[in-house]
Motif scaffolding. Structure first.
Motif, PDB file in Angstrom:
ATOM      1  N   CYS A 146       0.851  -1.189   0.000  1.00 20.57           N
ATOM      2  CA  CYS A 146       0.000   0.000   0.000  1.00 20.57           C
ATOM      3  C   CYS A 146       0.891   1.244   0.000  1.00 20.57           C
ATOM      4  N   GLY A 147       0.511   2.231  -0.800  1.00 21.61           N
ATOM      5  CA  GLY A 147       1.292   3.468  -0.875  1.00 21.61           C
ATOM      6  C   GLY A 147       0.747   4.508   0.082  1.00 21.61           C
ATOM      7  N   GLY A 178      -1.098  15.615   7.033  1.00 22.65           N
ATOM      8  CA  GLY A 178      -1.679  14.277   7.172  1.00 22.65           C
ATOM      9  C   GLY A 178      -1.236  13.395   6.009  1.00 22.65           C
ATOM     10  N   ALA A 179      -1.674  12.154   6.009  1.00 26.79           N
ATOM     11  CA  ALA A 179      -1.238  11.241   4.945  1.00 26.79           C
ATOM     12  C   ALA A 179      -2.415  10.413   4.441  1.00 26.79           C
ATOM     13  N   ASP A 180      -2.392  10.120   3.148  1.00 24.53           N
ATOM     14  CA  ASP A 180      -3.422   9.294   2.521  1.00 24.53           C
ATOM     15  C   ASP A 180      -2.817   7.961   2.093  1.00 24.53           C
ATOM     16  N   ALA A 181      -3.668   6.932   2.113  1.00 25.64           N
ATOM     17  CA  ALA A 181      -3.243   5.615   1.627  1.00 25.64           C
ATOM     18  C   ALA A 181      -3.841   5.375   0.252  1.00 25.64           C
ATOM     19  N   ARG A 184      -4.964  -0.150   4.663  1.00 32.10           N
ATOM     20  CA  ARG A 184      -4.757   1.286   4.461  1.00 32.10           C
ATOM     21  C   ARG A 184      -4.572   2.005   5.797  1.00 32.10           C
ATOM     22  N   GLN A 185      -5.326   1.566   6.776  1.00 31.19           N
ATOM     23  CA  GLN A 185      -5.222   2.181   8.099  1.00 31.19           C
ATOM     24  C   GLN A 185      -3.861   1.879   8.740  1.00 31.19           C
ATOM     25  N   TYR A 186      -3.426   0.623   8.655  1.00 35.72           N
ATOM     26  CA  TYR A 186      -2.107   0.256   9.181  1.00 35.72           C
ATOM     27  C   TYR A 186      -0.993   1.018   8.447  1.00 35.72           C
TER      28      TYR A 186
END
Ligand SMILES: Nc1ncnc2c1ncn2[C@@H]1O[C@H](COP(=O)(O)OP(=O)(O)O)[C@@H](O)[C@H]1O
Ligand SMILES: [Mg+2]
Length: 371
Positions: free
Chosen positions: A240-241, A249-252, A296-298
């Motif tokens: 996952c990127g 913040g960050a997005d997956a 994605r959460q991890y």
């Protein structure tokens, strides 16, 4: 910065690590895709010996195939990064004037994998030089590179990792039997890895104790510190990127799966880079939505646990029993258009040139040091 001039991006590639050729291939792709209307690119190669040179911007020369291993040209003019943060310049190291194509740099894009590139060392140089650069800073890079510390930090953030044993050089040299016993307690098969490696170099899958010593010796030829991990059996391999947002913040991204290794027993160097038959990647991975969400959460949690910046790729094993564990986090993931990271973002609607653009924009707004 004057309105009239384009942003100057120093793309740095090659380097002293065993991933030199992979880095050249990444540079070839970035040089081909970067928006030349917006950016002036200064291609900086680092030779296998560590000499910095002004390289060619010709993508074809740097491509990696089964028949061509690209390499930085050690005959090119040597350059250095000025250590004066008020200059933020790349200077010629030859005894004559700095060529006009060099000069002040707005942002550095280090396309380097492995030691001296992805491990915080070059990031430290850019901090000293006062230069903005793409990607994680010193600490996150160093922690991400060292699989032992990566696991310690992830575990401290309550993220699941595979069971492992660290084999330090003095332990292996003084009492290898103690290390063998610790490995035995993990249960077979195991994966033996250099602690600060990458691109699967130096990694061996070992079925039983007979293969252990040779595998440890092999890993030690890449890094004297070795990790032995319990193999994730009956598992799927997911990736996952993570991409930072301008607000910090960050997005997956979409989640991907490595569905086949071709003739290889695991996702080794040849399977990753040499375009061999039977190596198949599935983007997006065929997963239940709750598994995708968890991955994605991890991934974002791992990115934040290490204090990453810019980008990272988080890799998982997903057991048939439903258990999800993090294998590793890469602060400078493979970055050719056919690499997983760009493909996952393409699936999520961010194409390769835009990805490059977003990373450069993030780096420009990123304060260096503690400012
Ligand atoms: N514990 C493990 N269980 C199963 N497969 C593994 C394990 N560790 C590594 N592998 C296999 O080896 C590959 C490379 O290992 P990895 O730890 O990701 O090293 P690198 O940093 O070189 O990519 C993985 O993508 C996977 O195919
Ligand atoms: Mg890996």
């Amino acid at each position: 910065m004057s309105q009239s001039r384009k942003l100057r991006v120093a793309v740095v590639f090659g380097g002293r690590s065993s991933e030199h050729a992979v880095s050249c291939a990444t540079a070839a792709s970035v040089l081909a895709a970067i928006d030349n209307e917006k950016y002036d690119v200064i291609p900086i190669g680092i030779t296998r010996e560590g000499k910095w040179v002004l390289e060619s911007a010709d993508p074809d020369r740097l491509a990696l195939t089964a028949h061509h291993t690209p390499e930085v040209n050690s005959e090119a003019a040597a350059v250095v990064v000025s250590n004066n943060p008020e200059q933020r310049r790349i200077l010629t190291a030859e005894p004559h004037a700095t060529p006009p194509e060099l000069g002040s740099v707005d942002v550095v894009f280090p396309l380097l994998h492995g030691p001296w590139g992805e491990d915080g060392t070059i990031q430290g140089l850019f901090e000293i030089a006062g230069m903005n650069y793409v990607g994680s800073g010193v600490l996150a890079s160093a922690v991400g590179m060292d699989k032992q510390y990566m696991k310690l930090v992830l575990s401290a953030a309550a993220l699941p990792v595979t069971p492992y044993v660290t084999v330090l050089p003095r332990e292996w040299e003084a009492d290898p039997e103690a290390s063998r016993e610790a490995v035995e307690a993990l249960g077979w098969p195991v994966f033996v890895k250099p602690a600060r490696g990458g691109s699967s170099l130096g990694i061996t899958k070992v079925a039983d104790r007979h293969g252990l010593d040779a595998a440890v010796q092999h890993a030690r030829s890449f890094d004297p510190k070795v990790l032995v991990e319990k193999a994730a059996v009956n598992s799927r391999e997911l990736e996952c990127g993570v991409l930072q947002r301008p607000d910090g913040g960050a997005d997956a991204s979409a989640v991907a799966e490595i569905t086949g290794y071709g003739a290889h027993e695991f996702y080794d160097f040849a399977a990753k880079y040499l375009g061999e038959a039977g190596v198949t990647l599935d983007v997006p991975a065929d997963l239940k939505p709750e598994v995708t969400d968890q991955v994605r959460q991890y991934s974002v949690a791992a990115f934040e646990a290490l204090g990453c910046e810019g980008l990272a790729r988080v890799d998982f094993f997903f057991g048939r029993d439903g258990r999800l564990v993090i294998n590793e986090i890469n602060t400078m993931p493979g970055f050719t258009p056919s690499s997983m990271y760009p493909r996952m973002w393409a699936e999520s609607g961010v194409d390769y040139p835009e990805l490059i653009d977003r990373l450069i924009t993030l780096a420009l707004s990123r304060p260096t040091s503690l400012r």
